[in-house]
Design an enzyme around this catalytic site. Structure first.
Site, PDB file in Angstrom:
ATOM      1  N   GLY A 285      23.453  13.184  85.296  1.00  0.00           N
ATOM      2  CA  GLY A 285      24.071  13.505  86.573  1.00  0.00           C
ATOM      3  C   GLY A 285      24.709  14.876  86.566  1.00  0.00           C
TER       4      GLY A 285
ATOM      5  N   ASP B  21      21.753   8.042  79.158  1.00  0.00           N
ATOM      6  CA  ASP B  21      21.528   7.688  80.560  1.00  0.00           C
ATOM      7  C   ASP B  21      21.054   6.237  80.607  1.00  0.00           C
ATOM      8  OD1 ASP B  21      18.891   7.685  79.747  1.00  0.00           O
ATOM      9  OD2 ASP B  21      18.327   9.480  80.856  1.00  0.00           O
TER      10      ASP B  21
ATOM     11  N   ALA C 147      27.486   6.247  87.460  1.00  0.00           N
ATOM     12  CA  ALA C 147      27.969   5.580  88.677  1.00  0.00           C
ATOM     13  C   ALA C 147      26.823   5.343  89.646  1.00  0.00           C
ATOM     14  CB  ALA C 147      29.047   6.426  89.361  1.00  0.00           C
TER      15      ALA C 147
ATOM     16  N   THR D 180      26.139   6.083  93.133  1.00  0.00           N
ATOM     17  CA  THR D 180      26.759   7.044  94.051  1.00  0.00           C
ATOM     18  C   THR D 180      26.107   7.103  95.438  1.00  0.00           C
ATOM     19  OG1 THR D 180      25.378   8.823  93.146  1.00  0.00           O
ATOM     20  CG2 THR D 180      27.574   8.517  92.172  1.00  0.00           C
TER      21      THR D 180
ATOM     22  N   ASP E 200      37.669   9.909  95.452  1.00  0.00           N
ATOM     23  CA  ASP E 200      38.605   9.938  96.577  1.00  0.00           C
ATOM     24  C   ASP E 200      38.309   8.827  97.583  1.00  0.00           C
ATOM     25  OD1 ASP E 200      36.144  11.213  97.152  1.00  0.00           O
ATOM     26  OD2 ASP E 200      37.013  12.376  98.777  1.00  0.00           O
TER      27      ASP E 200
ATOM     28  N   TYR F 268      31.092   1.347  98.400  1.00  0.00           N
ATOM     29  CA  TYR F 268      31.166   2.329  97.313  1.00  0.00           C
ATOM     30  C   TYR F 268      32.604   2.486  96.827  1.00  0.00           C
ATOM     31  CZ  TYR F 268      31.377   6.868  94.985  1.00  0.00           C
ATOM     32  OH  TYR F 268      31.632   7.878  94.086  1.00  0.00           O
TER      33      TYR F 268
ATOM     34  N   LYS G  38      34.197   1.268  93.183  1.00  0.00           N
ATOM     35  CA  LYS G  38      34.834   2.243  92.297  1.00  0.00           C
ATOM     36  C   LYS G  38      36.283   1.841  91.999  1.00  0.00           C
ATOM     37  CE  LYS G  38      33.437   5.587  90.819  1.00  0.00           C
ATOM     38  NZ  LYS G  38      32.781   5.826  89.491  1.00  0.00           N
TER      39      LYS G  38
ATOM     40  N   TRP H 244      33.817  15.260  96.468  1.00  0.00           N
ATOM     41  CA  TRP H 244      32.830  16.195  97.026  1.00  0.00           C
ATOM     42  C   TRP H 244      32.173  17.045  95.934  1.00  0.00           C
ATOM     43  CZ3 TRP H 244      34.441  18.458 102.427  1.00  0.00           C
ATOM     44  CH2 TRP H 244      34.988  17.434 103.227  1.00  0.00           C
TER      45      TRP H 244
END
Length: 298
Positions: A13, A33, A62, A64, A108, A131, A135, A156
């Protein structure tokens, strides 16, 4: 903490890529991975820790796909929630024989975006979608099994490697005649290089608990897109500029609801680091310069 071996999950990633590029010379980084280490398997995690005996594990793996998670909750929970717990349990067991630290990466999106001041690490989480909820589950499981772990929330994320908003915008700006980008979601764009460098420094300073790490400053997705175009045009990555229009989130509906405001307070992180995190535009310029140079070499 003196490092000799570091095991990284999710090494393909964006963050995994930057961790490999920024690792201190002399430190062996074991990059894994999903093909080489199944983080949903307690047996495989335990075997990897026994084989490599790292002083540090960085869980950068993750699920994502924020929108896809809404209809794929089982897999999102397995990877973001339960796997984090399995890794924490395995590290806790390894600690009986050799001191091992765990760094777990969060987001976030554990916040609902309802407030207008930057979120402190101790602020009450309230995720809006699957999501963020999965998390948050990962954070809670890591804390339950390994209270000494370092949990880092970021936002971000982008890099020259992998798929992200910056590279998508560059592609759209070459393919389309105009763009509409939401202006009512505000956060802090973060170069994965900033996060990688911060992880190494925070580990060196024995940071624990929940910390926030992103580039400094605030932007909407619209602001971010406009700046990407300005900088890419200046560097010659784009041959022409196109109109970019600010639009409301309601005009661009997605399966997952996003927080309207997800700026995070990073003061405690900067105390550990001993320096200010970079401004997001400065980081974006550096990343786009790197992308320009790699394109010229290609």
């Amino acid at each position: 903490m003196k490092l000799h071996k570091v095991l990284v999950t999710g090494a393909n990633g964006q963050l995994g890529y930057e961790l490999q590029r920024t690792v201190v010379p002399g430190v062996e980084l074991i990059a894994t991975d999903y093909q080489t280490l199944d983080i949903t398997s307690s047996a495989q995690i335990t075997a990897a820790l026994e084989q490599y005996q790292p002083e540090l594990v960085i869980n950068a793996a993750a699920y994502t796909a924020v929108d896809k998670a809404e209809s794929d909750q089982v897999n999102a929970q397995r990877l973001n929630g339960d796997a984090a717990g399995l890794i924490a349990q395995a590290v806790a067991r390894a600690n009986q024989y050799k001191p091992t630290q765990l760094v777990h990466i969060s987001t976030d999106f554990v916040f609902d975006g309802a407030q207008s001041l930057p979120y402190l690490p101790a602020a009450a989480p309230k995720p809006l979608g699957v999501y963020g909820a999965t998390k948050l589950s990962g954070e809670q499981q890591v804390q339950a099994y390994l209270p000494t772990a370092l949990i880092i929330r970021t936002s971000w994320l982008y890099s020259t490697h992998g798929n992200n908003f910056v590279k998508s915008m560059l592609r759209f700006m070459q393919e389309r005649e105009q763009l509409g980008v939401v202006y009512d979601q505000v956060g802090s764009p973060t170069w994965a290089r900033t996060l990688a460098n911060s992880i190494w420094a925070l580990v060196e300073n024995n940071a624990q608990g929940i910390l926030h790490c992103s580039d400094n400053g605030v932007a909407s997705w619209y602001d971010f897109a406009v700046t990407i175009q300005e900088e890419a045009y200046r560097l010659g990555l784009l041959k022409q500029r196109i109109p970019i229009h600010p639009i409301r989130s309601s005009a661009y509906p997605t399966p997952a609801e996003r927080p309207a405001f997800s700026v995070m307070d990073k003061s405690r992180t900067e105390e550990y680091l001993g320096y200010r995190l970079p401004y997001w535009r400065t980081s974006l310029q550096a990343m786009l310069t790197e992308l320009t140079e790699s394109n010229h070499q290609a």
